[in-house]
Design a protein around this motif. Sequence first.
Motif, PDB file in Angstrom:
ATOM      1  N   ALA A   1       0.830  -1.210   0.000  1.00 58.64           N
ATOM      2  CA  ALA A   1       0.000   0.000   0.000  1.00 58.64           C
ATOM      3  C   ALA A   1       0.864   1.260   0.000  1.00 58.64           C
ATOM      4  O   ALA A   1       0.587   2.205  -0.745  1.00 58.64           O
ATOM      5  CB  ALA A   1      -0.944  -0.013   1.197  1.00 58.64           C
ATOM      6  N   PHE A   2       1.923   1.291   0.820  1.00 58.81           N
ATOM      7  CA  PHE A   2       2.810   2.454   0.823  1.00 58.81           C
ATOM      8  C   PHE A   2       3.502   2.620  -0.532  1.00 58.81           C
ATOM      9  O   PHE A   2       3.642   3.737  -1.036  1.00 58.81           O
ATOM     10  CB  PHE A   2       3.866   2.348   1.936  1.00 58.81           C
ATOM     11  N   LEU A   3       3.908   1.511  -1.144  1.00 56.91           N
ATOM     12  CA  LEU A   3       4.520   1.585  -2.467  1.00 56.91           C
ATOM     13  C   LEU A   3       3.505   2.040  -3.513  1.00 56.91           C
ATOM     14  O   LEU A   3       3.853   2.768  -4.447  1.00 56.91           O
ATOM     15  CB  LEU A   3       5.148   0.251  -2.846  1.00 56.91           C
ATOM     16  N   GLY A   4       2.250   1.625  -3.364  1.00 50.95           N
ATOM     17  CA  GLY A   4       1.196   2.110  -4.255  1.00 50.95           C
ATOM     18  C   GLY A   4       1.006   3.612  -4.121  1.00 50.95           C
ATOM     19  O   GLY A   4       0.866   4.331  -5.120  1.00 50.95           O
ATOM     20  N   ILE A   5       0.991   4.099  -2.891  1.00 46.67           N
ATOM     21  CA  ILE A   5       0.875   5.545  -2.667  1.00 46.67           C
ATOM     22  C   ILE A   5       2.033   6.264  -3.358  1.00 46.67           C
ATOM     23  O   ILE A   5       1.837   7.268  -4.058  1.00 46.67           O
ATOM     24  CB  ILE A   5       0.858   5.866  -1.155  1.00 46.67           C
ATOM     25  N   ALA A   6       3.248   5.748  -3.163  1.00 45.75           N
ATOM     26  CA  ALA A   6       4.425   6.388  -3.753  1.00 45.75           C
ATOM     27  C   ALA A   6       4.364   6.369  -5.280  1.00 45.75           C
ATOM     28  O   ALA A   6       4.546   7.411  -5.929  1.00 45.75           O
ATOM     29  CB  ALA A   6       5.695   5.701  -3.266  1.00 45.75           C
ATOM     30  N   LEU A   7       4.106   5.211  -5.842  1.00 42.53           N
ATOM     31  CA  LEU A   7       4.080   5.072  -7.302  1.00 42.53           C
ATOM     32  C   LEU A   7       3.008   5.965  -7.929  1.00 42.53           C
ATOM     33  O   LEU A   7       3.285   6.718  -8.868  1.00 42.53           O
ATOM     34  CB  LEU A   7       3.839   3.609  -7.686  1.00 42.53           C
ATOM     35  N   PHE A   8       1.798   5.905  -7.412  1.00 43.28           N
ATOM     36  CA  PHE A   8       0.715   6.683  -8.012  1.00 43.28           C
ATOM     37  C   PHE A   8       0.874   8.178  -7.755  1.00 43.28           C
ATOM     38  O   PHE A   8       0.447   8.992  -8.572  1.00 43.28           O
ATOM     39  CB  PHE A   8      -0.638   6.164  -7.536  1.00 43.28           C
ATOM     40  N   SER A   9       1.493   8.545  -6.636  1.00 40.40           N
ATOM     41  CA  SER A   9       1.783   9.964  -6.401  1.00 40.40           C
ATOM     42  C   SER A   9       2.796  10.467  -7.422  1.00 40.40           C
ATOM     43  O   SER A   9       2.674  11.597  -7.923  1.00 40.40           O
ATOM     44  CB  SER A   9       2.301  10.185  -4.981  1.00 40.40           C
ATOM     45  N   LEU A  10       3.791   9.645  -7.731  1.00 42.49           N
ATOM     46  CA  LEU A  10       4.759  10.023  -8.760  1.00 42.49           C
ATOM     47  C   LEU A  10       4.094  10.128 -10.130  1.00 42.49           C
ATOM     48  O   LEU A  10       4.394  11.045 -10.901  1.00 42.49           O
ATOM     49  CB  LEU A  10       5.913   9.023  -8.799  1.00 42.49           C
ATOM     50  N   VAL A  11       3.187   9.210 -10.423  1.00 39.87           N
ATOM     51  CA  VAL A  11       2.441   9.282 -11.680  1.00 39.87           C
ATOM     52  C   VAL A  11       1.652  10.590 -11.727  1.00 39.87           C
ATOM     53  O   VAL A  11       1.665  11.307 -12.731  1.00 39.87           O
ATOM     54  CB  VAL A  11       1.499   8.059 -11.838  1.00 39.87           C
ATOM     55  N   GLY A  12       0.983  10.921 -10.624  1.00 40.27           N
ATOM     56  CA  GLY A  12       0.228  12.170 -10.575  1.00 40.27           C
ATOM     57  C   GLY A  12       1.113  13.394 -10.693  1.00 40.27           C
ATOM     58  O   GLY A  12       0.719  14.396 -11.302  1.00 40.27           O
ATOM     59  N   ALA A  13       2.303  13.324 -10.145  1.00 34.89           N
ATOM     60  CA  ALA A  13       3.208  14.478 -10.179  1.00 34.89           C
ATOM     61  C   ALA A  13       3.771  14.741 -11.570  1.00 34.89           C
ATOM     62  O   ALA A  13       4.061  15.886 -11.911  1.00 34.89           O
ATOM     63  CB  ALA A  13       4.347  14.272  -9.180  1.00 34.89           C
ATOM     64  N   PHE A  14       3.918  13.689 -12.376  1.00 43.22           N
ATOM     65  CA  PHE A  14       4.606  13.856 -13.654  1.00 43.22           C
ATOM     66  C   PHE A  14       3.731  13.633 -14.883  1.00 43.22           C
ATOM     67  O   PHE A  14       4.254  13.463 -15.981  1.00 43.22           O
ATOM     68  CB  PHE A  14       5.831  12.937 -13.707  1.00 43.22           C
ATOM     69  N   THR A  15       2.416  13.639 -14.708  1.00 41.20           N
ATOM     70  CA  THR A  15       1.524  13.532 -15.862  1.00 41.20           C
ATOM     71  C   THR A  15       0.695  14.798 -15.990  1.00 41.20           C
ATOM     72  O   THR A  15       0.614  15.609 -15.070  1.00 41.20           O
ATOM     73  CB  THR A  15       0.584  12.317 -15.744  1.00 41.20           C
ATOM     74  N   LYS A  16       0.070  14.933 -17.144  1.00 33.73           N
ATOM     75  CA  LYS A  16      -0.770  16.113 -17.374  1.00 33.73           C
ATOM     76  C   LYS A  16      -2.117  16.013 -16.669  1.00 33.73           C
ATOM     77  O   LYS A  16      -2.823  16.991 -16.525  1.00 33.73           O
ATOM     78  CB  LYS A  16      -0.970  16.324 -18.873  1.00 33.73           C
ATOM     79  N   LYS A  17      -2.490  14.808 -16.259  1.00 27.05           N
ATOM     80  CA  LYS A  17      -3.740  14.591 -15.533  1.00 27.05           C
ATOM     81  C   LYS A  17      -3.421  14.045 -14.139  1.00 27.05           C
ATOM     82  O   LYS A  17      -3.574  12.851 -13.885  1.00 27.05           O
ATOM     83  CB  LYS A  17      -4.626  13.624 -16.295  1.00 27.05           C
ATOM     84  N   PRO A  18      -3.006  14.908 -13.229  1.00 27.10           N
ATOM     85  CA  PRO A  18      -2.604  14.421 -11.907  1.00 27.10           C
ATOM     86  C   PRO A  18      -3.749  13.845 -11.084  1.00 27.10           C
ATOM     87  O   PRO A  18      -3.507  13.104 -10.142  1.00 27.10           O
ATOM     88  CB  PRO A  18      -2.017  15.664 -11.239  1.00 27.10           C
ATOM     89  N   VAL A  19      -4.971  14.145 -11.461  1.00 26.15           N
ATOM     90  CA  VAL A  19      -6.099  13.648 -10.671  1.00 26.15           C
ATOM     91  C   VAL A  19      -6.177  12.117 -10.716  1.00 26.15           C
ATOM     92  O   VAL A  19      -6.557  11.487  -9.722  1.00 26.15           O
ATOM     93  CB  VAL A  19      -7.426  14.299 -11.126  1.00 26.15           C
ATOM     94  N   ILE A  20      -5.763  11.513 -11.812  1.00 27.50           N
ATOM     95  CA  ILE A  20      -5.813  10.053 -11.928  1.00 27.50           C
ATOM     96  C   ILE A  20      -4.811   9.413 -10.961  1.00 27.50           C
ATOM     97  O   ILE A  20      -5.162   8.517 -10.182  1.00 27.50           O
ATOM     98  CB  ILE A  20      -5.547   9.605 -13.382  1.00 27.50           C
ATOM     99  N   GLY A  21      -3.568   9.869 -11.001  1.00 25.84           N
ATOM    100  CA  GLY A  21      -2.568   9.326 -10.097  1.00 25.84           C
ATOM    101  C   GLY A  21      -2.913   9.592  -8.641  1.00 25.84           C
ATOM    102  O   GLY A  21      -2.738   8.724  -7.776  1.00 25.84           O
TER     103      GLY A  21
END
Length: 157
Positions: A43-63
Motif C-alpha cells: 500500500a505504501f509503495l502504491g501511494i508512492a508510485l501513483f503519487s509520482l504518476v500524478g506528479a509527472f503527468t498532465k492529468k494528476p487527478v488520476i494518479g
Amino acid sequence: MTNTRPALLTIAFTALALVGAALYLQHVKDMLPCPLCVLQRYAFLGIALFSLVGAFTKKPVIGTTLALLSGLGGLGVVGKHLYVIANPGFSCGIDPLTTTLNKIPSATMLPWLFKADGWCEATTDTVLGLSVPQWSAIWFVALTLALAWLLLRRRAR
C-alpha cells in the motif's frame, strides 16, 4: 490541480521513506514482517508510485485518486492488524495469507522486500513508544488525508 507536484512528490518521498524504515527494522533490527505488514508495504509503495504518476503527468487527478485508493486500502489492512494485536487469540497457527503472499511473483523475485516471515500478533517491539502497526496507522491517516485534501481542493475550484 495546479501546483500539486511538490505535495505529490513529498507524499511519494514520505511513503518510500516509510518502506525504507520498515526494511531497516527488518534487516538491521531483525523485526520480521508479518503478512499484514507486507500488505502495508504494498500500500505504501502504491501511494508512492501513483503519487509520482500524478506528479509527472498532465492529468494528476488520476494518479492522486489511485494513490488515495492505495491509502484507503492500507488503512483497512492496518485496521485489521491493530484488531489482531488487540485480540491475541484471533489468529493462530500458519496464516494462509502468508503462504499466498510468499508465492506471488513480487515475493519470489524480491524476498528481502515482500516475504512474510513474522507473526501478526508479535508486535512487542516498539519505536518511540508505539508499535510498528500503530506508526503505520498514523502515517496512513496522514498520507490519505493529504491525498484527499489535494483532490478536494481541486474540486472546490
